[in-house]
Write a protein that holds these residues in place. Sequence first.
Motif, PDB file in Angstrom:
ATOM      1  N   ASN A 459       0.819  -1.214   0.000  1.00  0.00           N
ATOM      2  CA  ASN A 459       0.000   0.000   0.000  1.00  0.00           C
ATOM      3  C   ASN A 459       0.852   1.263   0.000  1.00  0.00           C
ATOM      4  OD1 ASN A 459      -2.407  -1.432  -0.001  1.00  0.00           O
ATOM      5  ND2 ASN A 459      -2.590  -1.455   2.222  1.00  0.00           N
ATOM      6  N   GLN A 460       1.873   1.285   0.859  1.00  0.00           N
ATOM      7  CA  GLN A 460       2.705   2.485   0.956  1.00  0.00           C
ATOM      8  C   GLN A 460       3.522   2.699  -0.311  1.00  0.00           C
ATOM      9  OE1 GLN A 460       4.955   1.949   4.556  1.00  0.00           O
ATOM     10  NE2 GLN A 460       3.200   2.351   5.884  1.00  0.00           N
ATOM     11  N   ALA A 461       4.106   1.615  -0.841  1.00  0.00           N
ATOM     12  CA  ALA A 461       4.894   1.737  -2.067  1.00  0.00           C
ATOM     13  C   ALA A 461       4.006   2.165  -3.238  1.00  0.00           C
ATOM     14  CB  ALA A 461       5.590   0.410  -2.384  1.00  0.00           C
ATOM     15  N   PHE A 462       2.769   1.644  -3.283  1.00  0.00           N
ATOM     16  CA  PHE A 462       1.848   2.013  -4.363  1.00  0.00           C
ATOM     17  C   PHE A 462       1.507   3.502  -4.315  1.00  0.00           C
ATOM     18  CE2 PHE A 462      -2.556   2.697  -5.767  1.00  0.00           C
ATOM     19  CZ  PHE A 462      -2.441   2.313  -7.103  1.00  0.00           C
ATOM     20  N   GLN A 463       1.267   4.008  -3.119  1.00  0.00           N
ATOM     21  CA  GLN A 463       0.916   5.417  -2.992  1.00  0.00           C
ATOM     22  C   GLN A 463       2.068   6.320  -3.425  1.00  0.00           C
ATOM     23  OE1 GLN A 463      -0.323   5.867   1.072  1.00  0.00           O
ATOM     24  NE2 GLN A 463      -2.110   4.540   0.845  1.00  0.00           N
ATOM     25  N   ILE A 464       3.275   5.999  -2.999  1.00  0.00           N
ATOM     26  CA  ILE A 464       4.424   6.829  -3.372  1.00  0.00           C
ATOM     27  C   ILE A 464       4.726   6.685  -4.858  1.00  0.00           C
ATOM     28  CG2 ILE A 464       6.897   7.191  -2.994  1.00  0.00           C
ATOM     29  CD1 ILE A 464       6.481   6.295  -0.107  1.00  0.00           C
ATOM     30  N   ALA A 465       4.640   5.444  -5.369  1.00  0.00           N
ATOM     31  CA  ALA A 465       4.909   5.222  -6.796  1.00  0.00           C
ATOM     32  C   ALA A 465       3.894   5.974  -7.657  1.00  0.00           C
ATOM     33  CB  ALA A 465       4.872   3.732  -7.108  1.00  0.00           C
ATOM     34  N   SER A 466       2.634   6.006  -7.242  1.00  0.00           N
ATOM     35  CA  SER A 466       1.614   6.731  -8.005  1.00  0.00           C
ATOM     36  C   SER A 466       1.960   8.211  -8.098  1.00  0.00           C
ATOM     37  CB  SER A 466       0.242   6.569  -7.341  1.00  0.00           C
ATOM     38  OG  SER A 466      -0.143   5.225  -7.312  1.00  0.00           O
ATOM     39  N   PHE A 467       2.427   8.773  -7.001  1.00  0.00           N
ATOM     40  CA  PHE A 467       2.835  10.176  -7.001  1.00  0.00           C
ATOM     41  C   PHE A 467       4.024  10.390  -7.936  1.00  0.00           C
ATOM     42  CE2 PHE A 467       5.668  13.456  -5.283  1.00  0.00           C
ATOM     43  CZ  PHE A 467       4.830  14.565  -5.353  1.00  0.00           C
ATOM     44  N   ARG A 468       4.997   9.478  -7.895  1.00  0.00           N
ATOM     45  CA  ARG A 468       6.176   9.616  -8.753  1.00  0.00           C
ATOM     46  C   ARG A 468       5.804   9.486 -10.222  1.00  0.00           C
ATOM     47  NH1 ARG A 468      11.138   8.587  -6.040  1.00  0.00           N
ATOM     48  NH2 ARG A 468      10.912   9.420  -3.912  1.00  0.00           N
ATOM     49  N   PHE A 469       4.910   8.552 -10.540  1.00  0.00           N
ATOM     50  CA  PHE A 469       4.516   8.376 -11.944  1.00  0.00           C
ATOM     51  C   PHE A 469       3.735   9.592 -12.455  1.00  0.00           C
ATOM     52  CE2 PHE A 469       5.306   3.726 -11.495  1.00  0.00           C
ATOM     53  CZ  PHE A 469       6.040   3.545 -12.654  1.00  0.00           C
ATOM     54  N   ARG A 470       2.950  10.211 -11.565  1.00  0.00           N
ATOM     55  CA  ARG A 470       2.265  11.431 -11.996  1.00  0.00           C
ATOM     56  C   ARG A 470       3.249  12.555 -12.286  1.00  0.00           C
ATOM     57  NH1 ARG A 470      -1.703   9.871  -8.081  1.00  0.00           N
ATOM     58  NH2 ARG A 470      -0.716  11.198  -6.499  1.00  0.00           N
ATOM     59  N   LYS A 471       4.350  12.524 -11.566  1.00  0.00           N
ATOM     60  CA  LYS A 471       5.386  13.528 -11.792  1.00  0.00           C
ATOM     61  C   LYS A 471       6.072  13.290 -13.127  1.00  0.00           C
ATOM     62  CE  LYS A 471       9.408  15.550  -9.456  1.00  0.00           C
ATOM     63  NZ  LYS A 471      10.309  15.442  -8.271  1.00  0.00           N
ATOM     64  N   SER A 472       6.523  12.042 -13.356  1.00  0.00           N
ATOM     65  CA  SER A 472       7.078  11.643 -14.656  1.00  0.00           C
ATOM     66  C   SER A 472       7.220  10.130 -14.670  1.00  0.00           C
ATOM     67  CB  SER A 472       8.436  12.304 -14.920  1.00  0.00           C
ATOM     68  OG  SER A 472       9.462  11.684 -14.185  1.00  0.00           O
ATOM     69  N   PHE A 473       7.125   9.565 -15.878  1.00  0.00           N
ATOM     70  CA  PHE A 473       7.220   8.112 -16.012  1.00  0.00           C
ATOM     71  C   PHE A 473       8.596   7.618 -15.572  1.00  0.00           C
ATOM     72  CE2 PHE A 473       7.926   4.181 -18.447  1.00  0.00           C
ATOM     73  CZ  PHE A 473       6.804   3.457 -18.040  1.00  0.00           C
ATOM     74  N   ASP A 474       9.644   8.348 -15.942  1.00  0.00           N
ATOM     75  CA  ASP A 474      11.010   7.952 -15.578  1.00  0.00           C
ATOM     76  C   ASP A 474      11.210   7.975 -14.061  1.00  0.00           C
ATOM     77  OD1 ASP A 474      11.643   7.593 -18.211  1.00  0.00           O
ATOM     78  OD2 ASP A 474      12.564   9.578 -18.472  1.00  0.00           O
ATOM     79  N   ALA A 475      10.639   8.976 -13.412  1.00  0.00           N
ATOM     80  CA  ALA A 475      10.776   9.061 -11.955  1.00  0.00           C
ATOM     81  C   ALA A 475      10.093   7.882 -11.276  1.00  0.00           C
ATOM     82  CB  ALA A 475      10.192  10.374 -11.456  1.00  0.00           C
ATOM     83  N   GLY A 476       8.943   7.470 -11.822  1.00  0.00           N
ATOM     84  CA  GLY A 476       8.248   6.319 -11.266  1.00  0.00           C
ATOM     85  C   GLY A 476       9.037   5.040 -11.427  1.00  0.00           C
ATOM     86  N   LEU A 477       9.566   4.821 -12.632  1.00  0.00           N
ATOM     87  CA  LEU A 477      10.371   3.618 -12.873  1.00  0.00           C
ATOM     88  C   LEU A 477      11.608   3.596 -12.001  1.00  0.00           C
ATOM     89  CD1 LEU A 477      10.292   3.073 -16.749  1.00  0.00           C
ATOM     90  CD2 LEU A 477       9.182   1.708 -14.981  1.00  0.00           C
ATOM     91  N   GLU A 478      12.240   4.743 -11.844  1.00  0.00           N
ATOM     92  CA  GLU A 478      13.454   4.818 -11.031  1.00  0.00           C
ATOM     93  C   GLU A 478      13.163   4.453  -9.583  1.00  0.00           C
ATOM     94  OE1 GLU A 478      16.890   8.092  -9.789  1.00  0.00           O
ATOM     95  OE2 GLU A 478      15.323   8.620 -11.240  1.00  0.00           O
ATOM     96  N   TYR A 479      11.976   4.848  -9.107  1.00  0.00           N
ATOM     97  CA  TYR A 479      11.603   4.531  -7.732  1.00  0.00           C
ATOM     98  C   TYR A 479      11.279   3.039  -7.570  1.00  0.00           C
ATOM     99  CZ  TYR A 479       8.866   4.384  -3.425  1.00  0.00           C
ATOM    100  OH  TYR A 479       8.391   4.059  -2.174  1.00  0.00           O
ATOM    101  N   VAL A 480      10.513   2.501  -8.510  1.00  0.00           N
ATOM    102  CA  VAL A 480      10.055   1.117  -8.386  1.00  0.00           C
ATOM    103  C   VAL A 480      11.174   0.127  -8.665  1.00  0.00           C
ATOM    104  CG1 VAL A 480       8.468  -0.610  -9.311  1.00  0.00           C
ATOM    105  CG2 VAL A 480       7.672   1.725  -8.927  1.00  0.00           C
TER     106      VAL A 480
END
Length: 676
Positions: A459-480
């Motif tokens: 749940n926590q990783a999903f919430q943070i990843a969703s925020f990162r992906f909204r910021k940019s696709f690359d930022a989301g991938l880098e986090y996950v």
Amino acid sequence: MEAFATALPALGEAWALILQPVVLGYLVLGVVMGLAVGVFPGLGGIAGLSLLLPFMFGMDPILGLALMIGMVAVVPTSDTFASVLMGIPGSSASQATVLDGFPMAKKGEAARALSAAFSSSLFGGLVGATFLTIFILVARPIVLAFGLPEMLMITILGLSMVAVLAGRIPLKGLAAAGLGIMIGTIGEADAGGSLRMASYDIPYLADGLKLVIVGLGIFAIPEIVSLLRQDRSIAKGASLGGGWLDGVKDWFANIWLSVRCSIIGVVVGIIPGLGGSVVDWIAYGHSVQTTKDKSNFGKGEVRGVIGPESSNNAKEGGGLVPTLLFGIPGSGSMAIFIGAVALLGSGDIEVGPGMLKNNLDITYSIVWLLALANVVGTILCIAASGGIAKLTTIRFTYLAPFLFMLISFAAFQSGQNFEDLLALFAIGLIGIFLRRFDWSRPAFLIGFVLSNPVEKFTNQAFQIASFRFRKSFDAGLEYVFSPIVIVLIIITMASVVLGIRQAKSIMAEGEVESGSKRAPLVFLLVILGYLTFALVNANSIPDYNMTDKIIPLVVGGFSLACCLILMVQMVRRPEGDSIFADKEVAGEDADAPYGLWSTLAWFAGLIVATWFVGFIIALVGFLITFFRVRAGAEWGKTLLLTAVGIGFMCLMAGALNRDFPPGLLQNAVALPWPLK
């Protein structure tokens, strides 16, 4: 270089501190107390450190640390006694040891199993202390690099061990793990507070089931009931076997396994909240994966003892890394440790970066105390083993009532509710039938232990990843997909592939003959019914609390699918197929002179009597009746054994400042302790 220049003088000062006779005396006292606590199933380091807390206020820091470290270090060693000799996990970190240690004891090889376990524990403890020394200097950036995705992957790696431990029918192992996760989700959800499989009509379930109850129910009760039905000693022969030197030789012959599992223990122990619960399963899975002939696992394979015992002692060193570096408790016992350190001296010592900066000598004292405590603890355990190991040659009918007494007391301490005893009995029934029909109990327990971390980190990783992906696709991938996550994904995939290939050669519950369709199919239908009800219950949670329902729905749906496939296979396959494994068809259980329900009725009777008159009064009646009727003992022996049992319980409860389960009588009449 500057760090090493600072560390070297601190290392010398640490040795000067701990080599004082009074400090060594406190260390030995802590080790003795840890040995006494660890021998009893279900108590462990948390209860032991809780006992020490009142004495920590104002104590000289080095003396208080010696006392606490002595206790913390030896519990993972001394809990081996219960795991090997009685088939009862001494703590959550010694559950995997039961799988092969207890079968060795039943074959008369208790001494060999214990010496192999103690050698591995000593080595693992020293490895943990050595790595802790290094990590104090270099591990800060490593630990800081572990975010939610990394911790989620560590949890999934623990779940991947189910593939190794699933047994001959992988679907049974997967369904057992899913059932464990679903039972682990009972209660109030962390994210949105929704109630799952619980309501305020049953307040007890709102808090979920405690690990000590599930661990004792799944492993202890089935083994106690099975041995009691057979009415013999744990070891069939009077001889304990040649064993002591053989066990040391076994460890030395598998020293590289011990090295690898010790490193696993350190690495997993670093991750807060995971180490004590999952490290022994990861080590056991690794032991299975790296053994050519896997057919002996679950029946007395010494590598199944060496791997978990190496890791669960090494994890104490790993668990101290986040505790000392950041003040983050690596386990429940470490949480109490942090609180106790704040009470020492004038209260100016605080774990975390400040301790490394201002009290580096104290920090390294903890490291060396940990190493010394492992040596002293191993020596004391070996010295005490001769007498304790002889318990395996005593007629089990004389041991069983004391074990029922101990596990009932330990289960009650988890929540201080009478319902704890009812939950213990219910989970014990599940454990009995999982064992009977060759469903993997370790897989069930892994699922239960990891249910909360899986949900929380997801749940926590999903919430943070969703925020990162909204910021940019690359930022989301880098986090996950960080480098650490990628490495853990590769390791997990390799574990699953190897586990599926090897699982068919592993007996989840040893050699089990197959019988008719009826009993295994009825048990499967009961599980199907529970999973269906749990799915309906989870689906009733409002959609705005989606985080509270998604894991139960996904896991429950997957488990239900596994069970439905199993049911189709059972309908289509002929009787006698391995899918219809049933211990009541042939073997010790089938040949036992006493039936399951009549034997289980003794434990049920103790619980019912406790409801009416409280635990101590019920225990007096239970012990007298059991020894006279079931054991056939004379009045003299009956009264003596009853007095010993009651005296021991009162002594232990008084020392630990614990209460006994009350009954209706205690609610109506004011009675003195221990009757109240």
